[in-house]
Design an enzyme around this catalytic site. Structure first.
Site, PDB file in Angstrom:
ATOM      1  N   ARG A 236     -43.932 -36.861 -79.690  1.00 44.75           N
ATOM      2  CA  ARG A 236     -43.228 -36.211 -78.580  1.00 44.75           C
ATOM      3  C   ARG A 236     -43.951 -36.606 -77.293  1.00 44.75           C
ATOM      4  O   ARG A 236     -45.013 -36.072 -76.986  1.00 44.75           O
ATOM      5  CB  ARG A 236     -43.246 -34.676 -78.745  1.00 44.75           C
TER       6      ARG A 236
ATOM      7  N   ARG B 223     -40.360 -27.030 -82.283  1.00 45.83           N
ATOM      8  CA  ARG B 223     -40.070 -27.047 -80.842  1.00 45.83           C
ATOM      9  C   ARG B 223     -41.101 -26.222 -80.097  1.00 45.83           C
ATOM     10  O   ARG B 223     -41.644 -25.273 -80.633  1.00 45.83           O
ATOM     11  CB  ARG B 223     -38.678 -26.467 -80.586  1.00 45.83           C
TER      12      ARG B 223
ATOM     13  N   CYS C 256     -34.942 -21.904 -71.827  1.00 43.79           N
ATOM     14  CA  CYS C 256     -35.462 -22.553 -73.036  1.00 43.79           C
ATOM     15  C   CYS C 256     -36.144 -21.551 -73.969  1.00 43.79           C
ATOM     16  O   CYS C 256     -35.839 -20.344 -73.924  1.00 43.79           O
ATOM     17  CB  CYS C 256     -36.381 -23.719 -72.694  1.00 43.79           C
TER      18      CYS C 256
ATOM     19  N   ASP D 137     -44.419 -27.831 -70.759  1.00 42.34           N
ATOM     20  CA  ASP D 137     -44.826 -28.880 -71.704  1.00 42.34           C
ATOM     21  C   ASP D 137     -46.047 -29.607 -71.182  1.00 42.34           C
ATOM     22  O   ASP D 137     -46.849 -30.135 -71.949  1.00 42.34           O
ATOM     23  CB  ASP D 137     -43.686 -29.869 -71.922  1.00 42.34           C
TER      24      ASP D 137
ATOM     25  N   GLY E 167     -46.722 -25.729 -77.571  1.00 42.47           N
ATOM     26  CA  GLY E 167     -47.841 -25.115 -78.292  1.00 42.47           C
ATOM     27  C   GLY E 167     -47.693 -25.339 -79.792  1.00 42.47           C
ATOM     28  O   GLY E 167     -48.633 -25.766 -80.481  1.00 42.47           O
TER      29      GLY E 167
HETATM   30  C1  RUB Z   1     -39.411 -26.586 -75.356  1.00 43.93           C
HETATM   31  C2  RUB Z   1     -39.778 -26.248 -73.941  1.00 43.93           C
HETATM   32  C3  RUB Z   1     -40.695 -25.083 -73.748  1.00 43.93           C
HETATM   33  C4  RUB Z   1     -42.124 -25.588 -73.589  1.00 43.93           C
HETATM   34  C5  RUB Z   1     -43.137 -24.469 -73.632  1.00 43.93           C
HETATM   35  O1  RUB Z   1     -38.695 -27.794 -75.446  1.00 43.93           O
HETATM   36  O2  RUB Z   1     -39.418 -26.913 -72.993  1.00 43.93           O
HETATM   37  O3  RUB Z   1     -40.348 -24.368 -72.592  1.00 43.93           O
HETATM   38  O4  RUB Z   1     -42.432 -26.510 -74.634  1.00 43.93           O
HETATM   39  O5  RUB Z   1     -43.079 -23.839 -74.887  1.00 43.93           O
HETATM   40  P1  RUB Z   1     -38.314 -28.351 -76.904  1.00 43.93           P
HETATM   41  P2  RUB Z   1     -44.352 -23.097 -75.524  1.00 43.93           P
HETATM   42  O6  RUB Z   1     -37.508 -27.292 -77.586  1.00 43.93           O
HETATM   43  O7  RUB Z   1     -37.542 -29.595 -76.588  1.00 43.93           O
HETATM   44  O8  RUB Z   1     -39.606 -28.664 -77.627  1.00 43.93           O
HETATM   45  O9  RUB Z   1     -44.735 -22.018 -74.562  1.00 43.93           O
HETATM   46  O10 RUB Z   1     -43.832 -22.540 -76.833  1.00 43.93           O
HETATM   47  O11 RUB Z   1     -45.426 -24.117 -75.723  1.00 43.93           O
END
Ligand code: RUB
Length: 296
Positions: free
Chosen positions: A47, A4, A117, A186, A7
């Site tokens: 995704r 998830r 999240c 995302d 990144g």
């Molecule tokens: C994860 C989500 C995160 C972003 C940024 O969604 O929405 O806020 O991906 O995360 P999911 P990062 O759990 O559905 O993948 O900063 O770790 O890239």
């Protein structure tokens, strides 16, 4: 959903591409590049919303193609693939650290933060501010339906941060106590709109009304180049079973269930987008886009 966060998704994809390339038994360089390109296209479909995924694959494949011109030796192309995959992973990990340092500058001693999240970049900002001895408190939303807020609150608490877990619908109840919202992304539109976990735009709306600041922490490779020519970022819709149990769905067949996973926060609700190369107002993202993609 075993992996998830945009990144981590990007890093996992390039690692998978590296392993795939390493295991390929092909006769010539052209065949090797073609098979890697095909595998990259397949991975991009995993995704649809996280634009970090196609951007990471494109970075690796385009560089491999450049290096492969006229080269037929498969071993040296395998080495080139490994080099570009590793350089993406390194760049991605160091970006999260730099975002932490830059974003923490915008967090003041005594601030109360709210996050939604589970974002590595947002957590990096919060933990960096905490390590800098800033006395902060954090609200984490539960983040229905997958509950990523449990991961975030647990990680922050284990690192000594004062954390409170709340249900998503309690954001408006607590917002008056919140100085700054910090979330990840995302994908970022060239106009500075941000795609993140479903509910982010509601949090932004509430924060705007309460005059709480709204920070997005995101690596520059989350900018979606196609949005420059008006393309929209697809919003992933997941199984209704994430929302209700199979048993409930069976008993209530007439109830339709929708489960979009992401939404779009318009630039007018965002104060800052913190990337590894600097802090931008949403309107400034176009400059970063031009710098990255070389448009004059
Ligand atoms: C994860 C989500 C995160 C972003 C940024 O969604 O929405 O806020 O991906 O995360 P999911 P990062 O759990 O559905 O993948 O900063 O770790 O890239």
């Amino acid at each position: 959903m075993k992996i998830r966060g945009a990144g981590r998704i990007a890093r996992a994809a390039v690692k998978a591409l590296e392993d795939y390339g390493d295991s390929l038994e092909v006769s010539g360089g052209r065949d090797f590049v073609e098979r890697v390109r095909e595998a990259g296209e397949y991975l991009k479909g995993a995704r649809p919303t996280a634009v970090s995924l196609p951007n990471a694959i494109n970075y690796v494949v385009l560089n491999l193609e450049k290096e492969a011109k006229g080269v037929e030796d498969v071993a040296s192309l395998k080495a080139a693939l490994k080099k570009y995959c590793e350089s993406f992973v390194e760049r991605s990990e160091s970006a999260v650290e730099k975002i932490g340092l830059l974003g923490a500058r915008l967090i003041e001693d005594g601030d109360t933060i709210l996050t939604h999240c589970n974002s590595e970049a947002a957590i990096s900002v919060i933990l960096t501010a905490h390590r800098q001895q800033k006395n902060i408190k954090v609200f984490c939303t539960e983040t229905r339906p997958k509950g990523q807020g449990y991961l975030t609150s647990s990680k922050l608490a284990k690192n000594g941060v004062d954390v409170t877990l709340i249900v998503d619908s309690a954001v408006n109840f607590f917002i008056k106590k919140v100085d700054q919202v910090v979330v990840g992304a995302d994908a970022i539109y060239v106009n500075g709109a941000v795609v993140n976990k479903i509910g982010t735009s509601q949090v932004a709306l509430v924060a705007n009304q309460a005059k709480s600041r709204f920070m997005v922490a995101a690596e520059s490779y989350k900018i979606a180049p196609k949005t420059f020519v008006g393309e929209l970022i697809p919003i992933e819709e997941r199984s209704p079973e994430e929302v209700v149990s199979g048993e409930w769905a069976q008993e209530n067949k007439e109830v339709k269930i929708r489960n979009p996973s992401f939404d779009v926060t318009p630039p007018k609700y965002i104060d800052s987008i913190v990337t590894e190369v600097g802090i931008f107002p949403p309107e400034g993202i176009i400059l970063l886009y031009r710098e990255t993609y070389g448009l004059s």
